[in-house]
Design a protein around this motif. Structure first.
Motif, PDB file in Angstrom:
ATOM      1  N   LEU A 243      35.830  26.444  30.989  1.00 24.02           N
ATOM      2  CA  LEU A 243      36.871  26.679  31.988  1.00 24.02           C
ATOM      3  C   LEU A 243      37.274  25.426  32.748  1.00 24.02           C
ATOM      4  O   LEU A 243      38.475  25.139  32.886  1.00 24.02           O
ATOM      5  N   GLU A 244      36.330  24.684  33.277  1.00 26.32           N
ATOM      6  CA  GLU A 244      36.678  23.513  34.092  1.00 26.32           C
ATOM      7  C   GLU A 244      37.404  22.464  33.253  1.00 26.32           C
ATOM      8  O   GLU A 244      38.323  21.799  33.741  1.00 26.32           O
ATOM      9  N   LYS A 252      47.057  26.511  29.439  1.00 29.11           N
ATOM     10  CA  LYS A 252      47.342  27.935  29.656  1.00 29.11           C
ATOM     11  C   LYS A 252      46.134  28.729  29.171  1.00 29.11           C
ATOM     12  O   LYS A 252      45.433  28.335  28.231  1.00 29.11           O
ATOM     13  N   ILE A 253      45.897  29.853  29.807  1.00 29.93           N
ATOM     14  CA  ILE A 253      44.719  30.652  29.507  1.00 29.93           C
ATOM     15  C   ILE A 253      45.148  32.065  29.128  1.00 29.93           C
ATOM     16  O   ILE A 253      45.838  32.742  29.890  1.00 29.93           O
ATOM     17  N   TYR A 254      44.740  32.480  27.940  1.00 27.54           N
ATOM     18  CA  TYR A 254      45.053  33.841  27.472  1.00 27.54           C
ATOM     19  C   TYR A 254      44.107  34.864  28.087  1.00 27.54           C
ATOM     20  O   TYR A 254      44.530  35.952  28.488  1.00 27.54           O
ATOM     21  N   LYS A 358      46.261  39.161  27.519  1.00 25.37           N
ATOM     22  CA  LYS A 358      47.290  38.289  28.073  1.00 25.37           C
ATOM     23  C   LYS A 358      48.563  39.066  28.397  1.00 25.37           C
ATOM     24  O   LYS A 358      49.145  38.923  29.487  1.00 25.37           O
ATOM     25  N   TYR A 359      49.000  39.889  27.454  1.00 23.20           N
ATOM     26  CA  TYR A 359      50.300  40.548  27.604  1.00 23.20           C
ATOM     27  C   TYR A 359      50.196  41.986  28.099  1.00 23.20           C
ATOM     28  O   TYR A 359      51.209  42.668  28.210  1.00 23.20           O
ATOM     29  N   GLN A 360      48.943  42.423  28.380  1.00 23.23           N
ATOM     30  CA  GLN A 360      48.732  43.750  28.976  1.00 23.23           C
ATOM     31  C   GLN A 360      49.373  44.844  28.119  1.00 23.23           C
ATOM     32  O   GLN A 360      50.099  45.712  28.608  1.00 23.23           O
ATOM     33  N   PHE A 361      49.065  44.768  26.842  1.00 20.85           N
ATOM     34  CA  PHE A 361      49.619  45.730  25.896  1.00 20.85           C
ATOM     35  C   PHE A 361      48.587  46.040  24.826  1.00 20.85           C
ATOM     36  O   PHE A 361      47.990  45.126  24.241  1.00 20.85           O
ATOM     37  N   GLU A 412      40.675  35.199  36.111  1.00 17.97           N
ATOM     38  CA  GLU A 412      40.884  35.083  37.541  1.00 17.97           C
ATOM     39  C   GLU A 412      40.107  33.907  38.054  1.00 17.97           C
ATOM     40  O   GLU A 412      39.004  33.612  37.575  1.00 17.97           O
ATOM     41  N   GLU A 413      40.662  33.214  39.007  1.00 17.25           N
ATOM     42  CA  GLU A 413      39.972  32.031  39.575  1.00 17.25           C
ATOM     43  C   GLU A 413      38.600  32.420  40.142  1.00 17.25           C
ATOM     44  O   GLU A 413      38.442  33.487  40.702  1.00 17.25           O
TER      45      GLU A 413
END
Length: 413
Positions: A243-244, A252-254, A358-361, A412-413
Motif C-alpha cells: 500500500l505505501e 489507482k487502487i481497485y 471497484k465498480y460496485q457491481f 479505505e485510508e
C-alpha cells in the motif's frame, strides 16, 4: 505486523474479450463465450464445445519466431501481465526489479504440445522433437516467462494445484508482499488445454457438458439441468502492490487484498466431500486472515463449475459458513460465461472480483433458468446487480481436494 496490499493493475484475455475492459463489459451483460470448437476438427469427439479465446493473433503481441516457442498458456499469461503492468502505470527498472515478483498458477501446462510431439515421436522419431519442447510445456513457464519478458527479479513461483492454482497464486503473492519478500507481484493464472487429449480425458471422467447443439447455454451453474462444465482458456493477471509503495507513486487502487485461506479435503481425487468440510474450513480461514465476520462479505464469486455435485456442495458450504447471512449474499459463477479455465480460473476470477469491488457491481450467473432446489441461494440468475460491495470473496476448489479462497475489500485510508 503484516503490510497492507492493494490491487493496482489488472489484465485479462478471456473467452469473452481480449482485454479487461471488453471482458468486464461482456460479463456484466451476461454474454457467453462458449461455442463450437474451432482450434481443431472435433467432429468425432463426444464433446465439441469450448470457451475459446476469440480473434487472438500471436503476431499482434510477439515476433513470429518467438511465438512458435511459447505455448498458448504462456502467451496468455504474458499478454495479461503486459496489460496489468500498463494499467498500473508501474515501470520495472533494474533498480526496483528485485522487489517485484512473478507468481502465477497453471493446472496442466502445455498439454497440446505434449500431444503434438507424442505423435511426432511415433511417426518421425526422437530426432524430430524440438529442443524447445520441455521449456514450452512445463507449467512454471507462465511465471518464468513473465520474469524474463518484463524483468521481475523477486520471487518467481508457479503454483500447480489443479483448478485452485490461480487463486493459490494470488494468495501466495499477497502473503509474499505482506511479509516483505517483495513490494509488488504480477500474479494470477493461465491455461489452454483445448486439444483432443484434454477433452478426451475430462469426457472420460463424465465431467463435461455434452450440450453440443446449444453451446451458449451449456455452462449453467446451480441450474437443475446442468450436466457438466465447459473447458475454457485464457489468463488473468493482477499487479499486487504494498500500500505505501502504491500511495507514494499515486497509483489507482481497485481493491485491497484482505484475506487468504487454503485447505485440503483428504477425501477423493476428484470429488469434494458431500458436507463441503474442506471448502468450509477454507472460507473460514480466509475470513480469519482478513479479521472479518461472515456478515462483512457482500458478494461471492463462486467456484460454481456447473457439475451436479460441486454446485450442491458449494451451496452447503456457503450456508455452513455464512449462516443466516447466506441468504443476503449476492453470489455468482462467472464460469457460466467464461467456461472453466482450470488452473487459470482463479486468476481470471480474481480480476473479476477486483473489478466487482471497484465498480460496485456483481456480474450474473448466466443460463440459470431452473434453479436446483438444493442450490437455493441468491445466485443472480441472468442479470447482474449494482450494489454496495464492501468485501468480496472468490472461491476455487481443485482435484486432489485442494481449496483456495481470497477476500478483497474496498480500499479505505
Amino acid at each position: 505486523m503484516k503490510r497492507r496490499v492493494v490491487v493496482t493493475g489488472v489484465g485479462l484475455i478471456s473467452p469473452v474479450g481480449n482485454d479487461a475492459a471488453t471482458s468486464w463489459e461482456a460479463l456484466c451483460a451476461g454474454k457467453s463465450g462458449v461455442a463450437p470448437i474451432t482450434r481443431y476438427d472435433a467432429s468425432t469427439q463426444g464433446v465439441r464445445i469450448a470457451a475459446e479465446v476469440k480473434g487472438y493473433e500471436p503476431d499482434d503481441y510477439f515476433e513470429t519466431k518467438e511465438a512458435r516457442h511459447l505455448e498458448l498458456f504462456v502467451q496468455y499469461a504474458l499478454v495479461a501481465a503486459r496489460e496489468a503492468l500498463g494499467d498500473s502505470g508501474f515501470e520495472i527498472t533494474p533498480e526496483n526489479a528485485g522487489r517485484v515478483g512473478s507468481i502465477v498458477g497453471c493446472g496442466m501446462g502445455g498439454l497440446p504440445t505434449i500431444e503434438k510431439y507424442i505423435q511426432i515421436l511415433h511417426e518421425r522419431g526422437e530426432r524430430r522433437i524440438t529442443p524447445f519442447f520441455i521449456p514450452m510445456v512445463i507449467p512454471n513457464m507462465g511465471a518464468g516467462q513473465i520474469s524474463i519478458f518484463y524483468g521481475t527479479r523477486g520471487p518467481n513461483l508457479s503454483v500447480t494445484t489443479a483448478c485452485a492454482a490461480g487463486t493459490h497464486a494470488v494468495g501466495e503473492a499477497f502473503r509474499s508482499i505482506s511479509y516483505g519478500d517483495c513490494d509488488l507481484a504480477l500474479t494470477g493464472g493461465s491455461e489452454s488445454v483445448i486439444c483432443p487429449m484434454g477433452f478426451g480425458g475430462f469426457h472420460a471422467m463424465k465431467a463435461l457438458s455434452t450440450r453440443n447443439d446449444d453451446p451458449a447455454v451449456a455452462s449453467r451453474p446451480f441450474d437443475r439441468d446442468r450436466d457438466g462444465f465447459v473447458i475454457g482458456e485464457g489468463g488473468g493477471i493482477l499487479l499486487l502492490e504494498e500500500l505505501e509503495h502504491a500511495k507514494r507513486r499515486g497509483a489507482k487502487i481497485y481493491a485491497e487484498m484482505a484475506g487468504y485461506g487454503l485447505s485440503g479435503d483428504a477425501h477423493h481425487i476428484a470429488a469434494p466431500p458431500e458436507d463441503g468440510a474442506g471448502a468450509i474450513r477454507c472460507m473460514q480461514a480466509a475470513l480469519a486472515d482478513a479479521g472479518m465476520q461472515p456478515a462483512d462479505i457482500d458478494y461471492v464469486n463462486a467456484h460454481g463449475t456447473s457439475t451436479p455435485l460441486n454446485d450442491v456442495v458449494e451451496t452447503r458450504a456457503l450456508k455452513a459458513v455464512f449462516g443466516e447471512h447466506a441468504a443476503r449474499l449476492a453470489i455468482s459463477s462467472t464460469k457460466s460465461m467464461t467456461g472453466h479455465l482450470l488452473g487459470g480460473a482463479g486468476g481470471v476470477e480474481a480480476v473479476i472480483t477486483a473489478l466487482s469491488v471497484k465498480y460496485q457491481f456483481a456480474p450474473p450467473t448466466a443460463n440459470l433458468e431452473n434453479p436446483d432446489p438444493e442450490c437455493d441461494l441468491d445466485y443472480l440468475p441472468g442479470k447482474g446487480r449494482a450494489m454496495a460491495i464492501r468485501a468480496a470473496m472468490s472461491n476455487s476448489f481443485g482435484f486432489g481436494g485442494t481449496n483456495a479462497v481470497i477476500i478483497m475489500k474496498r480500499y479505505e485510508e
